[in-house]
Design a protein around this motif. Structure first.
Motif, short mmCIF file in Angstrom:
data_model
loop_
_atom_site.label_atom_id
_atom_site.label_comp_id
_atom_site.label_asym_id
_atom_site.label_seq_id
_atom_site.Cartn_x
_atom_site.Cartn_y
_atom_site.Cartn_z
N GLU A 223 -3.49 2.65 1.92
CA GLU A 223 -3.93 2.72 1.04
C GLU A 223 -5.81 3.24 1.28
N GLY A 224 -6.44 2.89 2.08
CA GLY A 224 -8.02 3.43 2.55
C GLY A 224 -8.00 5.05 3.01
N CYS A 225 -6.35 5.10 3.52
CA CYS A 225 -6.58 6.52 3.99
C CYS A 225 -5.30 7.26 4.37
N GLU A 312 -13.73 -4.87 3.75
CA GLU A 312 -13.56 -4.24 2.44
C GLU A 312 -13.62 -2.20 2.94
N MET A 313 -14.43 -2.12 4.09
CA MET A 313 -15.45 -1.01 4.63
C MET A 313 -13.72 -0.70 5.78
N LEU A 314 -13.80 0.91 5.04
CA LEU A 314 -12.74 1.26 5.72
C LEU A 314 -13.66 2.45 7.62
N VAL A 315 -13.32 1.67 8.61
CA VAL A 315 -13.80 3.08 10.24
C VAL A 315 -13.04 3.30 10.70
N ILE A 316 -13.10 4.16 11.43
CA ILE A 316 -13.32 5.12 12.53
C ILE A 316 -13.13 4.49 13.47
N PRO A 409 1.00 9.21 6.14
CA PRO A 409 1.71 7.54 5.46
C PRO A 409 2.48 8.37 4.07
N ARG A 410 1.47 8.70 3.33
CA ARG A 410 1.59 8.54 1.54
C ARG A 410 1.80 10.37 1.12
N PRO A 411 2.38 10.73 1.87
CA PRO A 411 2.27 11.88 0.79
C PRO A 411 1.77 13.05 -0.56
N SER A 412 0.86 13.81 -0.38
CA SER A 412 0.60 13.64 -1.99
C SER A 412 1.62 14.68 -3.44
N ALA A 413 2.20 14.46 -4.52
CA ALA A 413 2.39 15.44 -5.09
C ALA A 413 1.95 15.78 -5.98
N PRO A 414 1.87 17.47 -6.54
CA PRO A 414 1.30 17.83 -7.75
C PRO A 414 1.78 16.88 -8.67
#
Length: 798
Positions: A223-225, A312-316, A409-414
């Motif tokens: 969800e975050g990435c 709640e923060m996303l990290v690498i 994991p979540r390919p985008s679609a136009p």
């Protein structure tokens, strides 16, 4: 955002307009351009100098004597205190008698006994950087005596573009060039770097986790990435960037740091894709994990600050600890240094909301977070990664190890939006053919097709997250077609058959009346100090104004005081707005209100007539007029003294049919308004707007028969409202009673105690005949009998 004019022309070779013309066109069709700056200001006289020798100064330990070749017959002598001057190095040189940016005149002078014929300059002295510690050494080979403007590519313009939040695609030079090139996308190209190294990389696509060159890459928070790309380059050499890259970054106000870091910044500003390079040797595992922070974790970021993280923060992270704040800033422990040999490159798409929350929570802003918060192109990652790989290989050497991994994991679609040409014509007032619409949209990346019903099926490019509805596409068509091409006189058009909201209609009627009375509309702020409101804001814009207003009148009174303090005596102001009051739940109660306040003369002063100030009769007239429009069916009557005696004199109230008080009016007491002695009485009203249809106006033909007027002088108790008397007269009078009004009030001698004389004029008229005196006398007798019986009101002198 700073945009380089030269950079735009390299990306879009068909762009031929001047920098000023481009700025005007961009402002007219897309986003504002605040300024156009010529970067060569004050640098016309500077040239490239080559240091032939560096000798110690005989009289000063901290100074050196340089012989500098500037292309003349003989080298010139320069005395400088710069910490490091390299023999054989190239430097910017300004001679005696010439000036630097900012107007500093360079003079030939002696420094500790040795003559100095000019100056070798630092970046700050040239106005192209922040480094003032040492003079600016130019890396590479240059022509001695060459103008500095040409050598550093400073014969350029910088456009200061104010990119609005809805256009994140314009945060890179590619997006701006796409807007400005005549053919849009078709006219753009990515120019080669000097000495570019080509690299035919392959992409390994995985869903949640994969491995490249021994590095595990895993997304634990899709969800975050939603997408993350990584690549490994081994055997790099960290050093300064070549001058062409430093020049390009300086042109947009960036400071060159090192070849690898500058490469990520270059691609960021070219393609609007934030990137990051990790020192691979510092990654535990080696692994790269995109996850939520764990409670209590800490990270020291590149700015040297220790950050306390929350879940709640996303990290690498690597296999053990966080190494970077996703979308914000890298960590100090994995920073690329001069000892770095192997790199792990990051190219990702992070959720804008998550980045925004983290940036606000940590008070951390960066070029990367500015873009991620607005939304970048998720489908632009592969091109940006390939561009970065080839640039780093060109600048720092090394080789690509393994595939470029693409965890998606979540390919985008136009998105697909239906566009009706008829709707375009309705909203724009001009009929545009489907071919014209297509020609407006396709150059900037939209794919336009037709469905069976004749509508256009438009595929929205992934770099335009702001386009969601049909009206968004119509706006694109309008600006691309050209606002200046629309006719000056638009055809009339009503977008719907549904009539306007009742509040809107009420506002129109009230504005018309108030402006007709000579009032000016004011707009005061709804944010007030604590004493003027009881609804506290959770996140106030300023600490002194941390509440929402409880009424409109207080703000208008402040405006009256402001005008009185500046010598203005005749003031008429009104406002339509919202007032707030605390409620049982978390949301306050809101009410739409009209407030007005006025003081001074009823009419402008004139030598033929006495200037009279407003009085209570004007108050009653204005309040009655306003109340009939703001709250149809309400009644105006004297206010209960216990409710308004402290805030208003001569107080009146507007009472709804159900008994609720909907408004108040009166004269402001001296304690409520700070007025000078020469000011008149300050009158005020505030009425709640409760929309309803006003009474319809019936048509009546003009009378053709004369009217008969009779006067009645009545003895009325002082505490009795005149309106009660008028109501009995109307109720008792015949159908021929056309109108009545008060024309005189007397209180004084020769009257019974506690009474006053109120003189009424009654007008009688019949539509079909001339009334006789007998008919009018009978009507008057019936009226006076009813007044005596119901109100104990007698005719004076009877």
């Amino acid at each position: 955002m700073n945009v380089s004019y030269r950079w735009l022309k390299e990306l879009g070779p068909t762009i031929e307009d001047s920098a000023t013309e481009l700025a005007e066109r961009l402002t007219y069709t897309a986003v504002p351009v605040d300024d156009v700056v010529w970067l060569g200001e004050g640098l016309d006289e500077l040239v490239i100098g080559k240091v032939l020798s560096v000798d110690e100064h005989p009289n000063a330990d901290k100074l050196v004597i340089c012989k500098v070749d500037i292309g003349g017959d003989e080298p010139v002598q320069v005395v400088t205190g710069a910490p490091v001057v390299v023999e054989g190095g190239f430097y910017p040189y300004v001679g005696a008698g010439q000036t630097l940016p900012g107007g500093l005149l360079i003079k030939k002078r002696k420094m500790r006994g040795e003559p100095s014929e000019g100056m070798l300059c630092s970046e700050r002295e040239l106005g192209i950087g922040r480094d003032a510690a040492g003079i600016m050494q130019l890396h590479g080979e240059y022509e001695v005596g060459q103008p500095l403007l040409q050598a550093l590519e400073l014969d350029d313009y910088r456009l200061d573009v104010d990119v609005t939040p809805n256009r994140p695609d314009l945060l890179g030079h590619w997006g701006v060039a796409r807007e400005l090139a005549p053919g849009g996308n078709a006219d753009l190209r990515l120019p080669d770097f000097p000495g570019q190294v080509r690299c035919a990389s392959s992409i390994a696509k995985v869903k949640n986790e994969g491995v490249t060159a021994g590095v595990t890459v895993r997304i634990e928070d899709p969800e975050g990435c939603p997408r993350y790309m990584g690549a490994v380059i081994r055997g790099v050499t960290i050093g300064p960037s070549p001058e062409w890259l430093g020049n390009r970054l300086r042109a947009i106000g960036q400071q060159p740091i090192s070849n690898v870091v500058d490469a990520t910044n270059y691609v960021l500003h070219e393609l609007n894709q934030p990137l990051h390079a990790f020192d691979l040797a510092t990654l535990s595992g080696p692994a790269v994990v995109i996850r939520r922070a764990r409670k209590g974790e800490r990270l020291r970021t590149l700015d040297g600050k220790d950050r306390v993280l929350d879940p709640e923060m996303l990290v690498i992270a690597d296999a053990e600890v966080p190494t970077a704040m996703a979308g914000l800033m890298g960590g100090e422990a994995t920073e690329v240094t001069e000892n770095t040999r192997d790199l792990f490159l990051e190219c990702a798409y992070f959720d804008p909301r998550r980045v925004r929350r983290a940036a606000k929570g940590l008070a951390l802003d960066s070029d990367a977070s500015f873009r991620f918060q607005r939304g970048i192109d998720p489908d632009g990652l592969p091109r940006a990664m390939q561009r970065l790989i080839e640039l780093i290989l060109t600048l720092a050497g090394g080789s690509l190890d393994g595939d470029v991994i693409d965890v998606n994991p979540r390919p985008s679609a136009p998105g697909i939006v239906t566009l009706r040409p008829a709707r375009v014509g309705h909203l724009l007032g001009v009929e545009l053919e489907p071919g014209t619409i297509k020609a407006c949209l396709e150059p900037i990346g939209f794919q336009v097709g037709k469905d069976k019903a004749g509508s256009l099926e438009v595929e929205v490019p992934t770099w335009r997250p702001d386009i969601e509805r049909e009206v968004d596409l119509i706006e694109e068509v309008a600006r691309r077609h050209g606002y200046d091409r629309f006719p000056g006189a638009m055809r009339t058009f009503r977008p719907t058959a549904v009539r306007e909201d009742e509040y809107v209609e009420s506002f129109h009627r009230l504005r018309e009346v108030m402006i007709g009375l000579g009032f000016l509309e004011a707009k005061t702020t709804p944010f007030v100090p604590q004493g003027e409101g009881d609804v506290r804001l959770l996140n106030p814009l300023s600490e002194p104004e941390d509440h929402l207003r409880a009424d409109l009148l207080t703000g208008l009174v402040h405006r009256v005081e402001h005008n009185l303090a500046r010598g203005q005596r005749d003031i008429r102001l009104f406002e339509l707005g919202t007032a707030f009051s605390a409620a049982a739940g978390p949301v306050p109660t809101e009410s739409i209100r009209l407030a007005a306040t006025w003081t001074g003369g009823r009419a402008p002063a004139h030598w033929l007539a006495e200037a009279n100030d407003w009085d209570v009769w004007d108050l009653k007239w204005i309040l009655g007029t306003v109340a009939s429009l703001a709250t149809p069916g309400a009644d105006v009557r004297p206010a209960d003294p216990s409710e308004h005696s402290a805030t208003l004199d001569e107080a009146l109230a507007v009472i709804a049919p159900d008994g609720r008080t909907l408004g108040r009016a009166g004269r402001l007491p001296a304690a409520r308004v700070d007025a000078p002695p020469w000011a008149g009485d300050v009158w005020a009203l505030e009425v709640e707007v409760t929309p309803g249809r006003p009474a319809t106006v019936d048509y009546r033909p003009l009378p053709v028969h004369p009217a008969v007027e009779r006067d009645l002088a009545l003895l009325v108790e002082k505490q009795m409202a005149i309106a009660e008397v008028g109501a009995v007269i109307r109720e008792t009078g015949p159908a021929t009673l056309e109108s009545l009004w008060v024309f005189d009030v007397y209180e004084g001698e020769n009257l019974p105690q506690g009474t006053r004389s109120v003189a009424w004029r009654l007008r009688f008229r019949a539509a079909d005949r001339t009334l006789t005196d007998e008919e009018v006398d009978r009507a008057l007798g019936k009226i006076t009998s009813a007044l005596q019986e119901k109100l104990n009101v007698a005719v004076r002198g009877a």
